[in-house]
Design a protein around this motif. Structure first.
Motif, mmCIF file in Angstrom:
data_model
loop_
_atom_site.group_PDB
_atom_site.id
_atom_site.type_symbol
_atom_site.label_atom_id
_atom_site.label_comp_id
_atom_site.label_asym_id
_atom_site.label_seq_id
_atom_site.Cartn_x
_atom_site.Cartn_y
_atom_site.Cartn_z
ATOM 1 N N MET A 19 0.823 -1.213 0.000
ATOM 2 C CA MET A 19 0.000 0.000 0.000
ATOM 3 C C MET A 19 0.853 1.258 0.000
ATOM 4 S SD MET A 19 -3.392 -0.158 0.038
ATOM 5 C CE MET A 19 -4.754 -1.280 0.360
ATOM 6 N N GLN A 20 1.833 1.309 0.899
ATOM 7 C CA GLN A 20 2.657 2.499 1.031
ATOM 8 C C GLN A 20 3.478 2.743 -0.234
ATOM 9 O OE1 GLN A 20 2.426 4.422 3.701
ATOM 10 N NE2 GLN A 20 3.859 5.960 2.912
ATOM 11 N N ALA A 21 3.998 1.655 -0.806
ATOM 12 C CA ALA A 21 4.806 1.809 -2.021
ATOM 13 C C ALA A 21 3.965 2.254 -3.205
ATOM 14 C CB ALA A 21 5.509 0.489 -2.348
ATOM 15 N N MET A 22 2.701 1.845 -3.253
ATOM 16 C CA MET A 22 1.830 2.221 -4.360
ATOM 17 C C MET A 22 1.256 3.627 -4.228
ATOM 18 S SD MET A 22 1.281 0.275 -6.989
ATOM 19 C CE MET A 22 -0.335 0.811 -7.527
ATOM 20 N N GLN A 23 1.373 4.207 -3.045
ATOM 21 C CA GLN A 23 0.715 5.488 -2.803
ATOM 22 C C GLN A 23 1.258 6.588 -3.710
ATOM 23 O OE1 GLN A 23 0.923 6.797 1.249
ATOM 24 N NE2 GLN A 23 -0.558 8.428 0.972
ATOM 25 N N SER A 24 2.576 6.645 -3.867
ATOM 26 C CA SER A 24 3.153 7.703 -4.698
ATOM 27 C C SER A 24 2.734 7.551 -6.155
ATOM 28 C CB SER A 24 4.682 7.684 -4.584
ATOM 29 O OG SER A 24 5.198 6.444 -5.049
ATOM 30 N N PHE A 25 2.587 6.316 -6.618
ATOM 31 C CA PHE A 25 2.152 6.108 -7.995
ATOM 32 C C PHE A 25 0.682 6.468 -8.165
ATOM 33 C CE2 PHE A 25 0.336 3.563 -11.406
ATOM 34 C CZ PHE A 25 1.228 3.808 -12.448
ATOM 35 N N MET A 26 -0.155 6.075 -7.223
ATOM 36 C CA MET A 26 -1.588 6.331 -7.340
ATOM 37 C C MET A 26 -1.907 7.824 -7.243
ATOM 38 S SD MET A 26 -2.939 3.298 -7.718
ATOM 39 C CE MET A 26 -4.662 3.455 -7.298
ATOM 40 N N LEU A 27 -1.113 8.562 -6.454
ATOM 41 C CA LEU A 27 -1.372 9.988 -6.269
ATOM 42 C C LEU A 27 -0.592 10.853 -7.250
ATOM 43 C CD1 LEU A 27 -1.400 10.200 -2.362
ATOM 44 C CD2 LEU A 27 -3.338 10.009 -3.919
ATOM 45 N N GLY A 28 0.344 10.267 -7.973
ATOM 46 C CA GLY A 28 1.111 11.013 -8.957
ATOM 47 C C GLY A 28 2.283 11.750 -8.347
ATOM 48 N N SER A 29 3.441 11.643 -8.989
ATOM 49 C CA SER A 29 4.633 12.319 -8.486
ATOM 50 C C SER A 29 5.643 12.471 -9.617
ATOM 51 C CB SER A 29 5.261 11.533 -7.334
ATOM 52 O OG SER A 29 6.476 12.129 -6.924
ATOM 53 N N THR A 30 6.333 13.605 -9.623
ATOM 54 C CA THR A 30 7.422 13.824 -10.588
ATOM 55 C C THR A 30 8.787 13.718 -9.925
ATOM 56 O OG1 THR A 30 7.340 16.215 -10.214
ATOM 57 C CG2 THR A 30 5.975 15.342 -11.988
ATOM 58 N N ALA A 31 8.818 13.274 -8.671
ATOM 59 C CA ALA A 31 10.066 13.286 -7.902
ATOM 60 C C ALA A 31 11.106 12.309 -8.436
ATOM 61 C CB ALA A 31 9.773 12.971 -6.437
ATOM 62 N N PHE A 32 10.677 11.281 -9.163
ATOM 63 C CA PHE A 32 11.619 10.244 -9.592
ATOM 64 C C PHE A 32 11.970 10.344 -11.082
ATOM 65 C CE2 PHE A 32 8.860 8.564 -6.203
ATOM 66 C CZ PHE A 32 9.806 8.421 -5.202
ATOM 67 N N VAL A 33 11.616 11.446 -11.722
ATOM 68 C CA VAL A 33 11.910 11.612 -13.145
ATOM 69 C C VAL A 33 13.366 12.022 -13.310
ATOM 70 C CG1 VAL A 33 11.337 12.910 -15.225
ATOM 71 C CG2 VAL A 33 9.527 12.242 -13.648
ATOM 72 N N GLY A 34 14.095 11.285 -14.148
ATOM 73 C CA GLY A 34 15.495 11.593 -14.433
ATOM 74 C C GLY A 34 15.688 11.971 -15.883
ATOM 75 N N TRP A 35 16.958 12.134 -16.253
ATOM 76 C CA TRP A 35 17.268 12.563 -17.616
ATOM 77 C C TRP A 35 16.876 11.517 -18.652
ATOM 78 C CZ3 TRP A 35 17.689 17.320 -18.703
ATOM 79 C CH2 TRP A 35 18.279 18.234 -17.827
ATOM 80 N N SER A 36 17.037 10.240 -18.338
ATOM 81 C CA SER A 36 16.653 9.202 -19.296
ATOM 82 C C SER A 36 15.139 9.218 -19.542
ATOM 83 C CB SER A 36 17.084 7.825 -18.787
ATOM 84 O OG SER A 36 16.492 7.549 -17.516
ATOM 85 N N ALA A 37 14.359 9.425 -18.478
ATOM 86 C CA ALA A 37 12.902 9.517 -18.640
ATOM 87 C C ALA A 37 12.527 10.744 -19.470
ATOM 88 C CB ALA A 37 12.234 9.586 -17.273
ATOM 89 N N CYS A 38 13.232 11.850 -19.269
ATOM 90 C CA CYS A 38 12.961 13.061 -20.066
ATOM 91 C C CYS A 38 13.244 12.807 -21.542
ATOM 92 C CB CYS A 38 13.814 14.221 -19.558
ATOM 93 S SG CYS A 38 13.321 14.873 -17.949
ATOM 94 N N ALA A 39 14.321 12.080 -21.830
ATOM 95 C CA ALA A 39 14.651 11.787 -23.228
ATOM 96 C C ALA A 39 13.570 10.919 -23.880
ATOM 97 C CB ALA A 39 16.007 11.092 -23.299
ATOM 98 N N VAL A 40 13.093 9.914 -23.149
ATOM 99 C CA VAL A 40 12.041 9.044 -23.678
ATOM 100 C C VAL A 40 10.764 9.840 -23.929
ATOM 101 C CG1 VAL A 40 10.551 7.090 -23.140
ATOM 102 C CG2 VAL A 40 12.988 6.953 -22.661
ATOM 103 N N MET A 41 10.361 10.657 -22.960
ATOM 104 C CA MET A 41 9.129 11.435 -23.111
ATOM 105 C C MET A 41 9.244 12.455 -24.238
ATOM 106 S SD MET A 41 7.475 12.042 -19.311
ATOM 107 C CE MET A 41 8.950 12.649 -18.511
ATOM 108 N N ALA A 42 10.410 13.081 -24.381
ATOM 109 C CA ALA A 42 10.586 14.071 -25.449
ATOM 110 C C ALA A 42 10.484 13.419 -26.825
ATOM 111 C CB ALA A 42 11.934 14.773 -25.290
#
Length: 352
Positions: A186-209
């Motif tokens: 439950m606790q681990a899923m909370q950040s995903f269910m509520l949404g968060s940008t805290a774990f976005v890195g440069w590789s994720a930015c490249a994929v999204m771009a």
């Protein structure tokens, strides 16, 4: 005396000028939000001021704040684009990017990956290769494919819509069941269910771009289909549009953009729904421009919400998904009240 009617050409040129000004304004706003996002954090403005002399401050800005803010821009742009495509595809202003079950599929993918972690060495190897982000993306895509399978293709929009609702409810129930059997998740899923940008890195930015550029280009090429669908399916058929093939391509764009954003930032509500509404309240334009403007508006909305989430109770943070739900829900309630208000409706008619 009667007012002289405004020529159609003059009205078209005026909307073009408004669309151009809105595009430039949103681009400038995104740049300003990017600079502001780099300045906001648990250590305040000190990290930005001490970048030249303090290696730790430089690392905070370059490796945490900058990719996080840029990731919020890109994820918001993907959701805004997906919202415009969904509303045009279903000809429904209340359609949002999660309508085909992608959100529930992503949640199920993440919770299954967490539940399988530690079960067997093979599961650990598999999870190490794809990660939770990959599991969320695969879950979102699998949910859309299941929706297409239940709807027997994309020929019938209503059947596709109902299949998406059914898939979302069923997969959400399965996710809840797994969490009930594994309460430690439950606790681990909370950040995903509520949404968060805290774990976005440069590789994720490249994929999204990269995927944002691909989805924008594909939507631009198929914008005439969305314009035709806005006039009705019969009119679209009479224009010679190949609707089944184009619908499938638009669903692919919707799934790809939504799955990418959800995989990187979790479930963020109302951005994809509110961004096209905000654009339409300012300018009436074709879907070629609407998709770009909705993408920019979504980028501004999510980045602004992320900055507020970091700043309101600093050094702690609010879940950005909760903030977007409150702001987006409040805006839609205000919009409904305004449309139902006879005085505002009369003012709008007199202004027109």
């Amino acid at each position: 005396m009667f007012a002289r009617p405004i020529p159609v050409r003059d009205t078209h040129l005026r909307h073009q000028r408004i669309a151009l000004l809105l595009t430039l304004g949103l681009l400038l706003l995104c740049v300003l939000l990017l600079l502001l996002g780099v300045s906001v954090g648990s250590s305040g403005f000190e990290s930005l001021i001490n970048m030249q002399s303090d290696p730790q401050a430089l690392q905070i800005v370059q490796q945490i704040r900058l990719p996080r803010t840029l990731g919020a821009l890109l994820a918001g742009a993907l959701l805004g684009l997906a919202g415009a495509v969904a509303q045009g595809l279903f000809r429904n202003p209340l359609a949002d990017p999660y309508l085909l079950g992608s959100a529930s599929g992503a949640s199920l993918g993440v919770v299954c990956a967490m539940a399988l972690f530690g079960v067997s060495p093979m599961a650990n190897v598999w999870l190490a290769r794809i990660g939770l982000t990959g599991a969320a993306f695969l879950g979102a895509i699998a949910a859309v494919l299941l929706t297409l399978l239940l709807a027997k293709g994309v020929q019938h929009t209503l059947r596709l819509l109902l299949a998406g609702v059914v898939v979302g409810v069923v997969l959400g129930a399965v996710t809840a069941l797994i969490l009930l059997l594994n309460p430690d998740l439950m606790q681990a899923m909370q950040s995903f269910m509520l949404g968060s940008t805290a774990f976005v890195g440069w590789s994720a930015c490249a994929v999204m771009a990269a995927l944002l550029a691909l989805c924008l280009a594909a939507t631009g090429l198929m914008s005439h289909v969305l314009d035709g669908l806005s006039l009705g399916e019969a009119t679209a058929h009479s224009l010679g549009l190949r609707l089944p093939q184009m619908r499938f391509a638009l669903v692919a764009v919707l799934a790809l953009s939504t799955g990418t954003a959800v995989a990187q930032t979790g479930l963020i509500a109302f951005v994809g729904l509110a961004a096209p509404h905000l654009v339409r309240s300012i300018v009436k334009t074709t879907y070629g421009r609407l998709s770009l403007l909705s993408s920019l508006m979504g980028a501004a909305l999510l980045t602004g919400a992320d900055i507020l989430a970091r700043w309101l109770i600093a050094p702690q943070e609010l879940p950005v998904g909760v903030l977007t739900a409150v702001l987006g829900g409040g805006y839609l309630l205000w919009l409904m009240h305004r449309q139902n208000n006879p005085r505002s409706s009369a003012d709008n008619r007199s202004a027109a």
